[in-house]
Design an enzyme around this catalytic site. Structure first.
Site, PDB file in Angstrom:
ATOM      1  N   GLY A   1       0.832  -1.203   0.000  1.00  0.00           N
ATOM      2  CA  GLY A   1       0.000   0.000   0.000  1.00  0.00           C
ATOM      3  C   GLY A   1       0.865   1.249   0.000  1.00  0.00           C
ATOM      4  O   GLY A   1       0.629   2.177  -0.732  1.00  0.00           O
ATOM      5  N   PHE A   2       1.890   1.242   0.868  1.00  0.00           N
ATOM      6  CA  PHE A   2       2.814   2.380   0.979  1.00  0.00           C
ATOM      7  C   PHE A   2       2.071   3.674   1.258  1.00  0.00           C
ATOM      8  O   PHE A   2       2.503   4.746   0.857  1.00  0.00           O
ATOM      9  CB  PHE A   2       3.680   2.508  -0.285  1.00  0.00           C
ATOM     10  CG  PHE A   2       4.338   1.221  -0.692  1.00  0.00           C
ATOM     11  CD1 PHE A   2       5.272   0.622   0.138  1.00  0.00           C
ATOM     12  CD2 PHE A   2       4.026   0.610  -1.899  1.00  0.00           C
ATOM     13  CE1 PHE A   2       5.874  -0.568  -0.220  1.00  0.00           C
ATOM     14  CE2 PHE A   2       4.623  -0.587  -2.261  1.00  0.00           C
ATOM     15  CZ  PHE A   2       5.551  -1.179  -1.424  1.00  0.00           C
TER      16      PHE A   2
ATOM     17  N   GLY B   1       1.703  -7.091   3.741  1.00  0.00           N
ATOM     18  CA  GLY B   1       2.803  -7.825   3.141  1.00  0.00           C
ATOM     19  C   GLY B   1       4.064  -7.605   3.962  1.00  0.00           C
ATOM     20  O   GLY B   1       5.149  -8.071   3.624  1.00  0.00           O
TER      21      GLY B   1
ATOM     22  N   GLY C   1       1.770   0.541  13.355  1.00  0.00           N
ATOM     23  CA  GLY C   1       0.945  -0.661  13.512  1.00  0.00           C
ATOM     24  C   GLY C   1       1.304  -1.503  14.712  1.00  0.00           C
ATOM     25  O   GLY C   1       0.496  -1.665  15.638  1.00  0.00           O
TER      26      GLY C   1
ATOM     27  N   GLU D   1       8.820   2.786   7.592  1.00  0.00           N
ATOM     28  CA  GLU D   1       9.120   3.938   6.747  1.00  0.00           C
ATOM     29  C   GLU D   1      10.558   4.433   6.817  1.00  0.00           C
ATOM     30  O   GLU D   1      11.073   5.010   5.855  1.00  0.00           O
ATOM     31  CB  GLU D   1       8.125   5.061   7.069  1.00  0.00           C
ATOM     32  CG  GLU D   1       6.782   4.733   6.448  1.00  0.00           C
ATOM     33  CD  GLU D   1       5.598   5.402   7.114  1.00  0.00           C
ATOM     34  OE1 GLU D   1       5.060   6.324   6.507  1.00  0.00           O
ATOM     35  OE2 GLU D   1       5.200   4.987   8.212  1.00  0.00           O
TER      36      GLU D   1
HETATM   37 MO1  MOS Z   1       2.347   5.095   5.510  1.00  0.00          MO
HETATM   38  S1  MOS Z   1       2.639   6.472   4.002  1.00  0.00           S
HETATM   39  O1  MOS Z   1       2.056   6.133   6.841  1.00  0.00           O
HETATM   40  O2  MOS Z   1       0.962   4.250   5.103  1.00  0.00           O
END
Ligand code: MOS
Length: 693
Positions: free
Chosen positions: A234-235, A464, A506, A659
């Site tokens: 998703g990024f 993923g 997460g 990230e």
């Molecule tokens: Mo990431 S760009 O905070 O889903």
């Protein structure tokens, strides 16, 4: 806060869902087996601004196998226009090229696509504007920037200090529009069985899709179920619902009882799933001759869509990286007739740290200092912005450890000193950073089954990245049981509420809830609970300790080879050294960090969404025209980390790693290109034409 004892955490386990994925038995959104599906294909606007005057759907409807065509005249009415991106097929207004103006529901994907091409749309086009320039007169300051940060900050008198500085860097850096491009397209399968709507979706947050879709459609959240056990990346582009979610739901309401399947094509994703705003960043650094900073000024110009604001927090990392009494940051936006920009891996840090870390390299050259030494000299003792003590800042250790491993001492400080045949060779370094976020609002439930295994339920997402595995590790340690005594359930709104897999938050956010639920289970049922024992808990309100400035740090090292004759840049080696708290699963973490670095080198050398301003349209909107680093572009990449446990961050001692791998990577490559060639390229991507002129 009590730190969990690590038994399962820290183990280098293969991902638990690996076999199912390889065998094709892990269903992605499009693949759930459903009875009598229909297929949806959108019709997109061919103007960037204006309105639909007339739509003729007769040719499309006359085809065999067409179930229906929906337009703004015939689509079910939505309840909330609060979010203009989600105000789908409710009026003839067109805000950007590629917007949905109609959609065909058919018995097969082929006939849906064929019929969509037969829908005739007449427009009343208005003058559009898709031109981002720093000199625009209508640039404006948003109220805040993404993640709620202040738009502008000032400390001391940065302008005056800059003017008075002994050594100055004053340069403008640009980064292009970039698209997230996850492997799996944005996909929604919608099934309307009144009064219940079920969405099989590819998302970073089932609960935010449920809540937003329900609000937009005027349904109660309980009427909507979102299922998303596996996601192909998703990024950030799947961090919030987009127009396609609403389109699929509207179509489903036209065919109650029948699933409607929508998977955006790669080309459609370029205007419907978000992207990273292009940036124009003026960076000014003033320093004493010994390299100590006296002024930091970062002025950012970027774009937003006119119909809905998104303000990327590009200058935010500049506020905490280095010490200086005088500092200033600014964000200014141009509101354009383009699709809405959104989150893309480390929004803010990624483009902002490109500019800032190249500027630091330029300052090192200007001061005649080693770039690592320059950074060490400007290490702030406390967070310059909040004046809080650092939770766990180990930037200097990352730089030093990286220098040792990468062979930095062998680097001739002067540029353009090393050639191997027709290749100039250079090394570059850059710092990396990313905040430690814990979002409030996740809930976990744990139940001890008859078979002695614990059922752990939380509506988390696995993009993923390995959530299935790492959350199981966290749960096992929270419960003090072996991994195989944990049965995890995630990816479904029938599970307790979970926050987004975004902002690298997460595991921290969901993990806190799981740890709290395990404690609650022991509190209610003692150390040896009997089958049937159950407990729930939320992410504790005080989980996010605000006493400290909590951020991760890292150092990126790159070695490049630049062809003297063609200007071609080849990356030969790259190393990232990170300080990110406890690494819960080294094998999966390495994969995440290397993935981020790959995306960063791809940003440095390849990625560039070319917007044709005359049409408001990205012309290279496919993988033939938009190059993402492929295997041949990715050489010897390695990611390592400091061995640490951050007891101030969360009970796991971790900080999140989704990230930070991308942050600073592009600057390290750009600095290596400078070192190899003596040419400073300030505009990404670094393509060969820029090195030849
Ligand atoms: Mo990431 S760009 O905070 O889903």
């Amino acid at each position: 806060m009590t730190l969990l004892e690590a038994r399962a955490m820290g183990a280098s386990l293969a991902r638990m869902d690996g076999a199912a994925k390889i065998m094709g038995t892990a269903p992605y959104a499009f693949e759930h087996r459903l009875q009598r599906p229909t297929y949806l294909h959108p019709v997109q606007s061919t103007i960037a601004r204006g309105r639909v005057r007339k739509i003729d759907t007769r040719a499309a409807e006359s085809l065999e196998g067409i179930v229906g065509v929906i337009t703004h005249e015939t689509a079910p009415r939505l309840a909330s226009d609060k979010d203009k991106e989600l105000w789908v097929l409710q009026s003839g207004e067109v805000h950007f090229r590629g917007q949905f103006v109609a959609a065909v529901i058919a018995e097969t994907p082929e006939s849906a696509r064929h019929a969509a091409a037969l829908v005739r749309v007449e427009y009343e086009a208005a003058q559009h504007d898709a031109s981002l320039r720093a000199g625009r007169k209508d640039l404006y300051a948003p109220k805040t920037v993404n993640a709620g940060y202040p738009t502008d900050t000032d400390a001391g008198d940065a302008e005056a200090a800059f003017e008075a500085a002994e050594v100055k860097v004053d340069a403008t850096y640009t980064t292009p529009m970039e698209h997230n491009n996850p492997m799996e397209p944005h996909t929604t399968v919608a099934l309307w069985e009144p009064p219940k709507l079920t969405l099989y979706d590819s998302t970073q947050s089932v609960h935010s899709v449920r809540n937003t879709v329900a609000k937009t459609l005027g349904l109660d959240a309980e009427q909507v179920r979102v299922i998303s056990p596996y996601v192909g990346g998703g990024f950030g582009s799947k961090g919030e619902p987009h127009a396609h979610n609403i389109l699929a739901a509207l179509a489903a309401m036209r065919v109650p009882g029948r699933p409607v399947k929508l998977a955006l094509t790669r080309q459609q994703m370029f205007c419907l799933a978000g992207y990273r705003t292009p940036t124009i960043q003026r960076f000014r650094l003033g320093a004493a001759r010994d390299g100590r900073l006296t002024s930091i000024i970062h002025d950012v110009v970027e774009l937003t869509s006119r119909f809905k604001e998104f303000a990327e927090q590009t200058a935010v990392p500049t506020r905490l990286m280095y010490a200086s009494a005088n500092r200033r940051t600014r964000h200014r936006l141009a509101a354009l007739d383009v699709p809405k920009p959104s989150w893309m891996r480390a929004p803010g840090e990624t483009p902002g740290m490109f500019a800032g870390e190249v500027a630091m390299d330029e300052l090192a050259v200007a001061c005649g200092l080693d770039p690592i030494e320059l950074r060490v000299r400007n290490e702030p003792e406390r967070d310059p912005e909040s004046d809080k003590p650092w939770g766990n800042r180990h930037l200097v250790e990352c730089l030093r450890e990286g220098a040792r491993r990468f062979g930095w001492s062998q680097r001739d400080p002067r540029p353009r000193q090393r050639a191997e045949g027709i290749w100039l060779v250079g090394m570059g370094v850059a710092s990396s950073t990313y905040p430690r976020y814990i979002l409030p609002g996740s809930r976990a439930t744990i139940r001890l089954g008859e078979d002695g295994s614990y059922l752990v339920r939380v509506g988390a997402a696995d993009l993923g990245t390995g959530t299935w595995t790492t959350l199981t590790q966290v749960a096992a340690d929270a419960l003090g049981c072996p991994m195989d005594a944990v049965r995890l359930e995630i990816g479904d709104t029938d599970l307790p509420n979970a926050t987004v897999a975004g902002g690298s938050s997460g595991i921290s956010s969901w993990g806190c809830a799981i740890v709290a639920a395990a404690r609650e289970l022991r509190r209610l049922h003692g150390p040896k609970p009997s089958p049937g024992a159950e407990a729930s808990a939320d992410t504790p309100k005080d989980a996010d300790d605000k006493t400290f400035a909590q951020h991760s740090f890292g150092a990126q090292f790159a070695e490049v080879r630049v062809n003297i004759e063609t200007g071609e840049v080849r990356l030969s080696r790259m190393l990232g050294v990170f300080s990110a708290g406890r690494i819960i699963n080294p094998r999966l973490a390495r994969s995440q960090l290397i993935g981020g670095m790959t995306m960063g080198l791809s940003m440095a050398l390849h990625e560039d969404s070319v917007l044709d301003e005359r049409f408001g349209h990205v012309i290279n909107h496919d993988f033939a025209g938009y190059h993402i680093a492929a295997n041949a572009d990715v050489a010897n990449l390695n990611a390592v980390w400091l061995d640490e446990v951050d007891e101030r961050s969360n009970p796991m001692g971790s900080r999140g790693i989704g990230e930070i791998g991308i942050v600073g990577a592009a600057a390290a490559v750009a600095n290596a290109v400078y070192h190899a060639t003596g040419k400073r390229i300030r505009d990404l991507p670094i393509t060969l034409d820029k090195l030849l002129t």
